[in-house]
Design a protein around this motif. Sequence first.
Motif, PDB file in Angstrom:
ATOM      1  N   THR A   1       3.050  -6.986  -9.850  1.00 61.77           N
ATOM      2  CA  THR A   1       1.665  -6.670 -10.224  1.00 61.77           C
ATOM      3  C   THR A   1       1.277  -7.378 -11.520  1.00 61.77           C
ATOM      4  OG1 THR A   1       2.459  -4.646 -11.303  1.00 61.77           O
ATOM      5  CG2 THR A   1       1.708  -4.449  -9.032  1.00 61.77           C
TER       6      THR A   1
ATOM      7  N   LEU B   1       8.824  -7.366  -3.355  1.00 68.14           N
ATOM      8  CA  LEU B   1       7.620  -6.557  -3.164  1.00 68.14           C
ATOM      9  C   LEU B   1       7.796  -5.162  -3.763  1.00 68.14           C
ATOM     10  CD1 LEU B   1       4.805  -6.141  -1.855  1.00 68.14           C
ATOM     11  CD2 LEU B   1       5.991  -5.465   0.251  1.00 68.14           C
ATOM     12  N   PHE B   2       8.973  -4.584  -3.597  1.00 67.12           N
ATOM     13  CA  PHE B   2       9.205  -3.216  -4.056  1.00 67.12           C
ATOM     14  C   PHE B   2      10.083  -3.181  -5.305  1.00 67.12           C
ATOM     15  CE2 PHE B   2       8.449  -2.745   0.566  1.00 67.12           C
ATOM     16  CZ  PHE B   2       7.355  -1.890   0.510  1.00 67.12           C
ATOM     17  N   ASP B   3       9.963  -2.108  -6.033  1.00 68.66           N
ATOM     18  CA  ASP B   3      10.751  -1.877  -7.242  1.00 68.66           C
ATOM     19  C   ASP B   3      12.218  -1.701  -6.857  1.00 68.66           C
ATOM     20  OD1 ASP B   3      11.847  -1.125  -9.645  1.00 68.66           O
ATOM     21  OD2 ASP B   3      10.345   0.405 -10.095  1.00 68.66           O
TER      22      ASP B   3
ATOM     23  N   ALA C   1       2.624  -3.773   1.520  1.00 69.57           N
ATOM     24  CA  ALA C   1       3.538  -2.630   1.537  1.00 69.57           C
ATOM     25  C   ALA C   1       3.195  -1.690   2.688  1.00 69.57           C
ATOM     26  CB  ALA C   1       3.473  -1.888   0.205  1.00 69.57           C
TER      27      ALA C   1
ATOM     28  N   TRP D   1       0.908 -14.723  -1.683  1.00 66.95           N
ATOM     29  CA  TRP D   1      -0.180 -13.936  -2.283  1.00 66.95           C
ATOM     30  C   TRP D   1      -1.502 -14.690  -2.211  1.00 66.95           C
ATOM     31  CZ3 TRP D   1      -3.315 -15.074  -6.535  1.00 66.95           C
ATOM     32  CH2 TRP D   1      -4.201 -14.042  -6.890  1.00 66.95           C
TER      33      TRP D   1
ATOM     34  N   ASN E   1       7.930   2.396  -4.658  1.00 64.95           N
ATOM     35  CA  ASN E   1       6.891   1.858  -5.538  1.00 64.95           C
ATOM     36  C   ASN E   1       6.899   0.338  -5.529  1.00 64.95           C
ATOM     37  OD1 ASN E   1       6.060   4.439  -6.384  1.00 64.95           O
ATOM     38  ND2 ASN E   1       7.670   4.505  -7.942  1.00 64.95           N
ATOM     39  N   LEU E   2       5.758  -0.245  -5.870  1.00 65.97           N
ATOM     40  CA  LEU E   2       5.662  -1.695  -5.966  1.00 65.97           C
ATOM     41  C   LEU E   2       6.420  -2.189  -7.187  1.00 65.97           C
ATOM     42  CD1 LEU E   2       1.887  -2.199  -5.117  1.00 65.97           C
ATOM     43  CD2 LEU E   2       3.830  -2.749  -3.647  1.00 65.97           C
ATOM     44  N   ASN E   3       6.850  -3.430  -7.117  1.00 64.38           N
ATOM     45  CA  ASN E   3       7.561  -4.070  -8.216  1.00 64.38           C
ATOM     46  C   ASN E   3       6.595  -4.310  -9.380  1.00 64.38           C
ATOM     47  OD1 ASN E   3       9.120  -5.623  -9.885  1.00 64.38           O
ATOM     48  ND2 ASN E   3       9.325  -7.354  -8.465  1.00 64.38           N
TER      49      ASN E   3
ATOM     50  N   SER F   1      -4.113  -7.248  -1.546  1.00 68.57           N
ATOM     51  CA  SER F   1      -3.246  -6.760  -2.616  1.00 68.57           C
ATOM     52  C   SER F   1      -1.847  -6.491  -2.082  1.00 68.57           C
ATOM     53  CB  SER F   1      -3.821  -5.457  -3.192  1.00 68.57           C
ATOM     54  OG  SER F   1      -3.736  -4.428  -2.221  1.00 68.57           O
ATOM     55  N   PRO F   2      -0.855  -6.372  -2.985  1.00 66.18           N
ATOM     56  CA  PRO F   2       0.490  -6.012  -2.548  1.00 66.18           C
ATOM     57  C   PRO F   2       0.537  -4.683  -1.803  1.00 66.18           C
ATOM     58  CG  PRO F   2       0.524  -6.809  -4.807  1.00 66.18           C
ATOM     59  CD  PRO F   2      -0.911  -6.671  -4.425  1.00 66.18           C
ATOM     60  N   LYS F   3      -0.391  -3.778  -2.119  1.00 69.82           N
ATOM     61  CA  LYS F   3      -0.412  -2.483  -1.423  1.00 69.82           C
ATOM     62  C   LYS F   3      -0.632  -2.667   0.075  1.00 69.82           C
ATOM     63  CE  LYS F   3      -1.945   0.531  -5.198  1.00 69.82           C
ATOM     64  NZ  LYS F   3      -3.009   1.456  -5.678  1.00 69.82           N
TER      65      LYS F   3
END
Length: 903
Positions: free
Chosen positions: A239, A225-227, A438, A428, A233-235, A433-435
């Motif tokens: 996205t 999910l994350f960078d 998160a 998903w 930040n999101l990966n 959204s991924p946001k």
Amino acid sequence: MSSDELSPAERYAKHTDGRRHPRLAAFAEAAPFPLDDFQLDACRTLEEGHGVLVCAPTGAGKTIVGEFSVDLALEQGRKCFYTTPIKALSNQKFNDLAAVHGSENVGLLTGDTVINGEAPVVVMTTEVLRNMIYAGSPTLNNLGYVVMDEVHYLADRFRGAVWEEIIIELPPAVTVVSLSATVSNAEEFGAWLDSVRPTTKTIVSETRPVPLWQHMMVGNTLLDLFDAEDSKNLNPALTKKIAQQKEREQRYHRRRRHVDRGRVVERLDRAALLPAIYFIFSRAGCDAAVDECVRSGISLTTPQESDAIREFAEGATSHIDPADLHAVGFNRWIDGLAAGFAAHHAGLLPVFKEVVEQLFERGLVKVVFATETLALGINMPARTVVLERLVKYDGTDHVMLTPGQYTQLTGRAGRRGIDIEGHAVTLWSPDFSPKIVAGLATKRTYPLDSSFAPSYNMAVNLISTAGLRRADEVLASSFAQYQSDQHAVHIAEQARALARKSELASQEASCDRGDYLAYYGLTKELSRLEKSNQKRRKGQLRDAMKADMSDLKRGDIVWLGAGRRSGWAVYLEHTRPRKNRGAEAIFLTTDSRAGAVPMKRLTDVLVDGKLKMKRNFRRHDADQRRDLASALREATRDRPRPTRRGGRANDPKIDSLREEIRSHPCHSCPESGRHAAHAARWWKLHSEQQTMRKKARKRENSLARQFSDVRGVLVGLDYLEPAEDGEVTVTDRGRLLRNLFNEADLLVAQCLHDGVWEGLDPSSLAALASTVMYEARFEEEDYYIATPGSINEALAATMRRYEAINRLERARHMELTARPQKGIAWPIYRWARGEDLADALRSFEGPKAMPGGDFVRWTRRTLDLLHQVGDAARTIDRPGAQDLAKCAFDAADAMKRGVVADM
């Protein structure tokens, strides 16, 4: 870490701590893993003689603190009660403690189950302890410690009050150990605990013992999910993958298809992320997921594991009648287990759930499809938690998960001592959204809000044991009142801040000619009166217009006083009301246009004359419209606009107020515009300030007002009797009510006192008892009850008493007693008569059949109520009541068989 690995300073600190806390030193030495700092801190606090509140994430090991209090109690020769919110957790804890301390030292009390109840360590549900306190049970003698496991249950709107009653009413000498999931207001809860049980220390840990990684699965691709380089930040790869997936679905015009749970499981298996708990917020969805995986041919077990699963499951259920097992789908269930899959929800038989839990804990079942109830208390961690959706049904609507719920569900991921990390996987969907994920994963907001409220049973028990004054003190001491008072303080501070601002605005509005705020108040009052007068006139005109419209006849000449069709017109006809549109009136205007005007828009229609029209007039004929319009123009030429009779009446109050404003010294002030702006601000702030003060007063002593309402109902029904000294005493009816711990306590007491349940046979009494405690999950179906007429007569008498209680409650704006529901009465009747499970389950009419687990649960609750009815009826000095008591116990005995007895 061994002593040889410690530095000299660390060895000295450990030695010193061991001398100050010798019991903890021995306990920690025997522990299977080194204790964390929060565990050590809490245990030291207990050994020093203080209470403790421990808030820590799921799986962090809070129960170690509870187990240490058991160790302390045994070492001191005192008792320890270990309380849990649910029977399943009580059973689990009983087995755990018995394995450590020996079965002779550990007992179990869950209402209907009594094992070694006088042991020094007793595991029990919270309701059992509450009832002991009210009854003054001798089992409380020499009680030293009470562990309140999962104490955050006090937020439960149905059962939460029990926790607060226990915490307040336990003797001061008892040390309370409160264990809670991580809540965002732990300090507030801890401060309340310390206020009612002094020297309670709050210990909070937000560190997970096993780190949790967040993922999303898009299609068949599993992504972080994350960078990895910047966890805030999101990966970017995620996205990008979602954008590609959306484009693909649009290109092929595909709607979102059913989730292929088998593919999800296979992907998790390839990534070495099993065992997993896969949350589906639907019982039917959980069962369907197991069937899908089995049909797809997926097997997560070896032949040896499959054989071991079948042997264990068959042995655990061998005491159940084969016909009952067949009725609840035993073969389908065991086939899923053998392949490594299982469902876990409240609709399963209790023994099925226990088998699933034990097989999962042993690593034989690899995937459990579960509803969110699994996240509540049962010790069943996994390497991975999967969330199929982020929306769940809350009983009223489909709502998004809160951050607290998300944290609680994903908290199951990561097994301490087995996994080096846990994993949370969200599937998903275009719906979110991924946001959003998160936000749920990073926001730690899980407030603990009290649900404490006085009940009828609570009122008579508190007043009976300690009097009205002590009852008031208990309510004032509750966490609910503590929170309400804190909110009242906050609101009062807001009111004071508004007062400071309004004072400044008042100074800025000052006028050297007079009191401008008073002058501005006069102008506001004039505006209010004028608006009220105008509204009243409009209402009168509307009423007059309605009268005119009801009398309209074809050919009437009217004056349309508003809208783009304003002017003279001739009435043609009404139209019928249509969907989403009311009735309309058709008028022809002087320009030959015929159009419909909604009736609700005709606020000023005045009739003035009549035109003669052809009988066969057709408004769609242009020539006929022109001829009629010409006649209309001729008839209204030089005619003045009509006026409604009565005209505009003067209001003496308005005239007087206008004169007062004109004569006020501030009326002619040249700075009036500037003063008015500041005065308007003052009025706005002053109004907000008054609203805030009302809110604060409403919150102050809010529970006392509720308790007063409860007492009012009880006095009205003769359960309490006012005394001359301001006290109240409990009547014979009230003593009857003391024995009834049920949401329908007052209704049952009324029925017992009035004898409306007497004369029934055991199966009929069981059916009737079910109606006052059953609550349908869905809108209740009108189930057919093929039971004797005596049940229907008794049910009608019960309903009359419910209506009487309901009227008293409504008069006080209360809703404590639920309306009886007959949804399970017929199946309960058949079960109590000795019929088998299949026949009882077939009794359900309507589209939704009841699962076996639900039937067992409601049958057990009915059985518990029958025991209470029997105990309460024994206190009534009437032959029929004594017969009722025997009937109630006979009914309970008849029902406690087969799958119902197996818990």
